[in-house]
Design a protein around this motif. Structure first.
Motif, mmCIF file in Angstrom:
data_model
loop_
_atom_site.group_PDB
_atom_site.id
_atom_site.type_symbol
_atom_site.label_atom_id
_atom_site.label_comp_id
_atom_site.label_asym_id
_atom_site.label_seq_id
_atom_site.Cartn_x
_atom_site.Cartn_y
_atom_site.Cartn_z
ATOM 1 N N GLY A 175 -46.258 -26.918 52.443
ATOM 2 C CA GLY A 175 -46.312 -27.795 51.314
ATOM 3 C C GLY A 175 -47.983 -27.738 50.844
ATOM 4 O O GLY A 175 -48.796 -27.578 51.868
ATOM 5 N N ALA A 176 -47.987 -27.806 49.577
ATOM 6 C CA ALA A 176 -49.401 -28.048 49.077
ATOM 7 C C ALA A 176 -49.473 -28.936 47.918
ATOM 8 O O ALA A 176 -48.547 -28.764 46.956
ATOM 9 N N LEU A 177 -50.481 -29.862 48.068
ATOM 10 C CA LEU A 177 -50.880 -30.920 46.928
ATOM 11 C C LEU A 177 -51.882 -30.498 46.312
ATOM 12 O O LEU A 177 -53.000 -30.314 46.887
ATOM 13 N N ILE A 178 -51.827 -29.993 44.974
ATOM 14 C CA ILE A 178 -52.978 -29.889 44.382
ATOM 15 C C ILE A 178 -52.650 -30.313 42.740
ATOM 16 O O ILE A 178 -51.772 -29.360 42.107
ATOM 17 N N ARG A 179 -53.405 -30.931 42.352
ATOM 18 C CA ARG A 179 -53.348 -31.397 41.169
ATOM 19 C C ARG A 179 -54.061 -30.468 40.052
ATOM 20 O O ARG A 179 -55.407 -30.217 40.335
ATOM 21 N N PHE A 180 -53.579 -30.278 38.705
ATOM 22 C CA PHE A 180 -54.322 -29.527 37.856
ATOM 23 C C PHE A 180 -55.157 -30.680 36.906
ATOM 24 O O PHE A 180 -55.976 -30.043 36.324
ATOM 25 N N GLU A 181 -54.788 -31.873 37.216
ATOM 26 C CA GLU A 181 -55.867 -32.987 36.571
ATOM 27 C C GLU A 181 -55.521 -33.299 35.218
ATOM 28 O O GLU A 181 -55.485 -34.382 34.604
ATOM 29 N N THR A 182 -55.962 -32.276 34.263
ATOM 30 C CA THR A 182 -55.717 -32.241 32.999
ATOM 31 C C THR A 182 -55.213 -31.074 32.532
ATOM 32 O O THR A 182 -55.893 -29.964 32.791
ATOM 33 N N SER A 183 -54.537 -30.958 31.373
ATOM 34 C CA SER A 183 -54.109 -29.761 30.807
ATOM 35 C C SER A 183 -55.064 -29.299 29.677
ATOM 36 O O SER A 183 -54.945 -28.319 28.948
ATOM 37 N N ASN A 184 -55.995 -30.209 29.199
ATOM 38 C CA ASN A 184 -56.933 -29.968 28.261
ATOM 39 C C ASN A 184 -58.043 -29.126 28.813
ATOM 40 O O ASN A 184 -58.902 -29.635 29.854
ATOM 41 N N LYS A 185 -58.168 -27.740 28.402
ATOM 42 C CA LYS A 185 -59.151 -27.051 28.948
ATOM 43 C C LYS A 185 -60.680 -27.427 28.882
ATOM 44 O O LYS A 185 -61.426 -27.164 29.833
ATOM 45 N N SER A 186 -60.890 -27.773 27.773
ATOM 46 C CA SER A 186 -62.486 -28.369 27.566
ATOM 47 C C SER A 186 -62.678 -29.391 28.393
ATOM 48 O O SER A 186 -63.721 -29.541 29.011
ATOM 49 N N ARG A 187 -61.871 -30.291 28.525
ATOM 50 C CA ARG A 187 -61.864 -31.389 29.224
ATOM 51 C C ARG A 187 -62.124 -31.213 30.805
ATOM 52 O O ARG A 187 -62.908 -31.638 31.396
ATOM 53 N N TYR A 188 -61.175 -30.254 31.043
ATOM 54 C CA TYR A 188 -61.125 -29.756 32.593
ATOM 55 C C TYR A 188 -62.451 -29.282 32.948
ATOM 56 O O TYR A 188 -63.062 -29.534 33.804
ATOM 57 N N SER A 189 -62.911 -28.362 32.042
ATOM 58 C CA SER A 189 -64.201 -27.493 32.511
ATOM 59 C C SER A 189 -65.361 -28.272 32.650
ATOM 60 O O SER A 189 -66.291 -28.505 33.249
ATOM 61 N N LYS A 190 -65.112 -29.512 31.528
ATOM 62 C CA LYS A 190 -66.455 -30.541 31.570
ATOM 63 C C LYS A 190 -66.493 -31.632 32.803
ATOM 64 O O LYS A 190 -67.393 -31.677 33.474
ATOM 65 N N LEU A 191 -65.098 -31.743 33.246
ATOM 66 C CA LEU A 191 -65.193 -32.691 34.477
ATOM 67 C C LEU A 191 -65.344 -31.932 35.730
ATOM 68 O O LEU A 191 -65.637 -32.458 36.648
ATOM 69 N N HIS A 192 -64.822 -30.536 35.795
ATOM 70 C CA HIS A 192 -64.733 -30.001 36.933
ATOM 71 C C HIS A 192 -65.695 -28.773 37.251
ATOM 72 O O HIS A 192 -65.636 -28.372 38.235
ATOM 73 N N ASN A 193 -66.538 -28.483 36.162
ATOM 74 C CA ASN A 193 -67.409 -27.450 36.276
ATOM 75 C C ASN A 193 -66.830 -26.111 36.569
ATOM 76 O O ASN A 193 -67.305 -25.203 37.137
ATOM 77 N N SER A 194 -65.287 -25.712 36.343
ATOM 78 C CA SER A 194 -64.853 -24.626 36.407
ATOM 79 C C SER A 194 -63.595 -24.381 35.445
ATOM 80 O O SER A 194 -63.218 -25.632 34.870
ATOM 81 N N PRO A 195 -62.990 -23.048 35.332
ATOM 82 C CA PRO A 195 -61.962 -23.136 34.304
ATOM 83 C C PRO A 195 -60.590 -23.693 34.611
ATOM 84 O O PRO A 195 -60.407 -23.437 35.869
ATOM 85 N N LEU A 196 -59.877 -24.182 33.653
ATOM 86 C CA LEU A 196 -58.511 -24.767 34.249
ATOM 87 C C LEU A 196 -57.797 -23.519 34.729
ATOM 88 O O LEU A 196 -56.984 -23.688 35.468
ATOM 89 N N GLU A 197 -58.006 -22.386 34.029
ATOM 90 C CA GLU A 197 -56.956 -21.351 34.491
ATOM 91 C C GLU A 197 -57.029 -20.970 36.061
ATOM 92 O O GLU A 197 -56.144 -20.708 36.444
ATOM 93 N N GLU A 198 -58.227 -21.295 36.364
ATOM 94 C CA GLU A 198 -58.364 -20.922 38.049
ATOM 95 C C GLU A 198 -57.399 -21.943 38.719
ATOM 96 O O GLU A 198 -56.720 -21.405 39.598
ATOM 97 N N ARG A 199 -57.574 -23.100 38.385
ATOM 98 C CA ARG A 199 -56.733 -23.957 39.305
ATOM 99 C C ARG A 199 -55.084 -23.736 39.181
ATOM 100 O O ARG A 199 -54.213 -23.914 39.908
ATOM 101 N N VAL A 200 -54.748 -23.694 37.708
ATOM 102 C CA VAL A 200 -53.543 -23.399 37.282
ATOM 103 C C VAL A 200 -53.113 -22.009 37.944
ATOM 104 O O VAL A 200 -51.849 -22.058 38.406
ATOM 105 N N SER A 201 -53.735 -21.175 37.964
ATOM 106 C CA SER A 201 -53.018 -19.889 38.537
ATOM 107 C C SER A 201 -52.982 -19.868 40.035
ATOM 108 O O SER A 201 -52.012 -19.401 40.755
ATOM 109 N N LEU A 202 -54.022 -20.674 40.764
ATOM 110 C CA LEU A 202 -53.693 -20.916 42.397
ATOM 111 C C LEU A 202 -52.549 -21.699 42.414
ATOM 112 O O LEU A 202 -51.699 -21.199 43.226
ATOM 113 N N ILE A 203 -52.310 -22.787 41.586
ATOM 114 C CA ILE A 203 -50.980 -23.702 41.625
ATOM 115 C C ILE A 203 -49.675 -22.715 41.488
ATOM 116 O O ILE A 203 -48.795 -22.538 42.499
#
Ligand code: SAH
Length: 422
Positions: free
Chosen positions: A237-265
């Motif tokens: 099992g892996a628990l990993i949230r994408f946090e937000t689907s909004n790309k610009s908000r994600y990169s602002k809050l997370h300092n990395s692109p949303l695509e990286e996290r989503v493609s890992l999931i």
């Protein structure tokens, strides 16, 4: 186990048919298995299995009829014509469109009870009355990331940091599983590189050797090779949230692109992991369209379980003054998620309980959700894993187990992950 047909394995649970997603390579029709999150974690000899099923039979049917009685009791609400049309379609098997999701989210406040009750009906029809109750052990609050919403982010110098030793993690996980009966446990931490692939694999193997369970890792964005090694060590099992689907908000809050996290999931899902994912609902600046997109993204990732957490501002973060979403908005989002993705489990996360109180957990379970987590972090570290403020910690884990079980009992839900008496 009933049959394997075209790579699909079907099991029978007191007449309910459930589909397994993996782990059935070495079993055959007629075998008895313990499954968690659609994954076989143990085969059980026939005699022992029959004994367990016999002990459960009376409780299983009593709970089922209690659940059905509550469905009828909650079915008398009214709603606007627009809402009713969408709900009718969802209940007759139609998949909601993006516009349907947006319309339901924007529906009048008076429609909430109707939407939640429909979601509960769909939950009962597609998932039955089973409730997953997972344990979670937070084994390190060191984190290399600086997520703006999270209290254990690397840029919070005020926080006392801790790491559990591998031996301590193994012993504690085995102990709570054996003592309290947990068959699914999440091991969570910040993004802490000091636990490398070898160490985490060692931990997983040792735990699984002593007590079979669905072991779920929640360790953030670590290399794909590390996840591959963990899978080979039995982690499923892996628990990993994408946090937000909004790309610009994600990169602002997370300092990395949303695509990286989503493609890992997506990779983890492809690898065979039972994935738990979702958004952080109510992040500052979130629009109605963002919420709709979050729900759609969560469903499109096709996880075993959705985990949408309400955001709670932490005073040691840049978002310290931000407000959380209302209970009504959160419940509506949960219900719409259920209507969009009827067959998957939906968790009531711990942050939900912290923010809205334990009584609200019952409302969430009657609005489409069907799973809960219990914090099993050793007492001495509990207060230090402060991703958000006010996280509840109990003097005795068993007291939390008791009240959650008694709530499930009241609602006619059968806990499938802990072997407890009801
Ligand atoms: N580091 C790992 C797991 C630990 S954080 C990871 O990144 O996946 C676990 C979850 O806590 C996060 O995914 C986030 O959704 C949630 N979280 C963090 N800060 C929060 C806050 N302020 N309020 C509510 N949930 C929060």
């Amino acid at each position: 186990m009933l049959s394997i047909l075209k790579g699909r394995a079907i099991i029978d649970y007191f007449g309910d048919k459930r589909e397994l997603s993996s782990g059935f390579e070495n079993i055959k029709p007629g075998d008895y298995v313990v499954a968690q999150g659609g994954i076989v974690i143990e085969t059980v000899p026939e005699d022992a299995a029959k004994e367990i099923l016999e002990a459960w039979r009376e409780a299983f049917f009593r709970l089922k009829s209690a659940d059905e009685a509550l469905l009828l009791k909650n079915s008398g609400n009214e709603a606007s014509a627009e809402t009713k049309t969408i709900i009718e379609a969802a209940l007759s098997g139609k998949t909601l469109s993006k516009t349907d999701v947006q319309t339901l989210l924007a529906s009048p406040a008076a429609d909430l009870a109707f939407i939640c009750s429909a979601a509960n009906t769909l939950r009962a029809r597609e998932q039955g009355n089973s409730a997953c109750v997972h344990g979670i052990i937070e084994f390190s609050n060191f984190c290399a990331s600086s997520c703006a919403y999270c209290g254990i982010n690397a840029a919070n110098p005020g926080l006392k940091r801790y790491r559990m030793e591998p031996k301590e993690i193994i012993e504690h996980t085995v102990d709570v599983s054996k003592r309290l009966g947990f068959k699914a446990i999440v091991l969570q931490s910040g993004e802490d590189d000091s636990y490398d692939a070898k160490t985490l694999s060692h931990i997983a193997k040792k735990i699984l050797k002593q007590t079979p369970m669905l072991l779920i890792m929640s360790i953030g964005e670590r290399p794909i090779e590390l996840y591959r090694e963990l899978y080979a060590s039995g982690v499923r099992g892996a628990l990993i949230r994408f946090e937000t689907s909004n790309k610009s908000r994600y990169s602002k809050l997370h300092n990395s692109p949303l695509e990286e996290r989503v493609s890992l999931i997506k990779e983890l899902k492809k690898m065979g992991y039972a994935v738990i994912t979702g958004s952080l609902a109510g992040l500052p600046g979130e629009t109605a369209d963002d919420s709709a997109e979050d729900i759609l993204l969560s469903a499109s990732l096709s996880p075993e379980m959705h985990s949408m957490g309400p955001f709670i501002a932490h005073r040691d973060t840049p978002l310290k003054d931000a407000a959380s979403i209302s209970l009504e908005t959160y419940l509506k989002e949960t219900a719409v998620l259920r209507l969009l993705d009827p067959k998957k489990s939906i968790l009531v996360p711990s942050a939900f309980e912290t923010l809205y109180g334990f009584d609200a957990v019952k409302t969430a379970l009657l609005s489409g959700a069907n799973s809960m987590m219990i914090n099993l972090t050793p007492k001495e570290y509990g207060g230090l894993y402060s991703i958000y403020p006010g996280k509840q910690h109990y003097e005795e884990v068993s007291a939390d187990v008791e009240r959650k079980l008694s709530l499930l009992n009241e609602l006619g839900r059968a806990p499938t992950d802990i072997g407890i008496k009801v």
